[in-house]
Design an enzyme around this catalytic site. Sequence first.
Site, short mmCIF file in Angstrom:
data_model
loop_
_atom_site.label_atom_id
_atom_site.label_comp_id
_atom_site.label_asym_id
_atom_site.label_seq_id
_atom_site.Cartn_x
_atom_site.Cartn_y
_atom_site.Cartn_z
CE LYS A 37 -0.31 -0.07 5.08
NZ LYS A 37 -1.75 -0.84 6.32
NE ARG A 130 -6.27 0.51 12.17
CZ ARG A 130 -4.78 0.76 12.01
NH1 ARG A 130 -4.21 1.52 11.34
NH2 ARG A 130 -4.97 -0.32 11.54
CE1 TYR A 256 13.56 31.63 4.17
CE2 TYR A 256 13.81 29.37 4.00
CZ TYR A 256 13.95 30.80 3.70
OH TYR A 256 13.14 30.76 2.51
CG MET A 304 10.22 23.73 -0.39
SD MET A 304 8.89 25.13 -1.59
CE MET A 304 8.10 25.93 -0.77
C1 LIG Z 1 -0.42 -1.39 6.82
C2 LIG Z 1 -0.68 -3.01 7.38
C3 LIG Z 1 -0.55 -4.39 7.57
C4 LIG Z 1 1.46 -3.91 6.78
O1 LIG Z 1 1.93 -3.29 8.65
P1 LIG Z 1 3.45 -2.87 8.95
O2 LIG Z 1 3.50 -2.97 10.38
O3 LIG Z 1 4.25 -1.79 8.24
O4 LIG Z 1 4.29 -4.55 8.69
C5 LIG Z 1 -0.49 -5.40 8.26
N1 LIG Z 1 -2.20 -5.01 8.44
C6 LIG Z 1 -3.02 -4.18 7.66
C7 LIG Z 1 -3.99 -4.28 7.97
C8 LIG Z 1 -2.08 -3.04 7.67
O5 LIG Z 1 -3.33 -2.33 7.11
#
Ligand SMILES: *Cc1c(COP(=O)(O)O)cnc(C)c1O
Length: 359
Positions: A37, A130, A256, A304
Site C-alpha cells: 500500500k 479501528r 531560516y 523546502m
Molecule cells: C499496513 C498494514 C499491515 C502492514 O503493517 P507493517 O507494520 O507495515 O508490517 C498489515 N495489516 C494491515 C491491516 C495493515 O493496515
Amino acid sequence: MPRATVARIDLDALKHNYRLAQAKAKAGTAQAMAVVKADGYGHGIRAVAQALADDAGKFAVACVEEALEIRAAGLSQSVVMLQGVHSREDVDLCRQQCFEPVLHNNLQLEWLAASRAPRYWLKVNTGMNRLGFRPEDLPAVMENLERVERRAELQGFVTHFACADDTASTMTQQQTRIFEQATGAWPSLMRSVGNSAAHFLPEQPLYDWSRPGIMLYGASPMIGKTGAELGLEPVMTLEAPLITTRVVRPGESIGYGSTWVADTETRMGMVAIGYGDGYPRHAGTGTPAAVRGQRIGLLGRVSMDMLAVDLTAVPEAQEGDMVELWGKTVSVDEVAGCAGTIGYELLTGVTARVPRDCR
Ligand SMILES: *Cc1c(COP(=O)(O)O)cnc(C)c1O
C-alpha cells in the site's frame, strides 16, 4: 540536466527482506502476503510488486486504486484490500479483478448481498478498535451471510495488532487469544494476522496468511531494534548532491530563523533536497546524513528545496558529491527518530518530485 536528487531502490534487498518474512511465516504454517500500500511504502508500487511477483502469493493494499495499479503492472495475483470497499460498485470490480476485500461493517455486507460476490475476508476487532466486527457479533454476521448466500466466497478472518512492536506489551497475546476464541467455531476458514512486528515475536502464531509491510522495505518494525539487527536490508537510499560548500565564520548563522550559529570556522555544504521532497522539516541540527561513506550532521533548519550539512568531518567532500540522507549508511529509522516520527512516515512521504531509480 535534471537535478541529481534521487531515491535509489534496491530490488534485491526487497527480495531478501520478503524471503525473510516468508521464512518466518513458514516456520509456522503461514504464507506472507506482501503489503504494498501507499505506493509500496513510497518505493513505487509497480516496481515493488513486479519484483516480488515470483515469490509472493498475494499482495495487500489499502484501496481499490492501489489494487488496480497491480493489475496495471501486469500481475494477476489476488490482491487483498485491507480497508474493504467504499461503494457497491467496488464489490463488482473486486469480483471482476480477483480483489479480496476485507469487509468490516454492515454497510459493506449489504453491498456484498446486493452483488455477485468476490472472494472476501471479515475483519474482527480484537482490541485495535479501528475497524471490524466485535467477536460477540460474529455468530450473527455469519448466520446472516448464510441467509443471503454469501458464505461460499468467505476466505476467512483478519485481525490487526496494536502493540506488536513492543515486546514488553501483553496486548498481542491478549488479541491473539480473543481472535482464536472468536474464530474457533469455523476451523475450515483461514485466518490472517501479523504485521511485520509479529514476525519477530518468537511465540506468535501467524496462522494462514501473515501481512508484512515495513520489514519488506528494510526499516525496523520493532521498538529498540534496528533493521540491521533484525536481518533486514534497507531498500531505499535517498540521495542528493552537494551544490555548494563554504566556510562560515564564528557568529554567522545558516538558513531560516538563523537557528544555528557558528562558534568556530565551519566548513558546510548545501544539499539539493528539502521538505518539498519529503525530507522531514523537523529534523534538526545534528540529524545524521553521510557523504563519501562517512557520517555528517545537519545544520539549522531544513528548507523546502535544500538543507545544510556540516562537512568538518569530511574535508575532501566537494560540490557534486552525493549526500545520503538515509539508506545503507544512515538508517531511515535514525532520521525518523531525530524528526519525532517513524520510518513509515518518511518512506511514504518522499514526494513525486524525487525520481525512483530501481535496480
Ligand atoms: C499496513 C498494514 C499491515 C502492514 O503493517 P507493517 O507494520 O507495515 O508490517 C498489515 N495489516 C494491515 C491491516 C495493515 O493496515
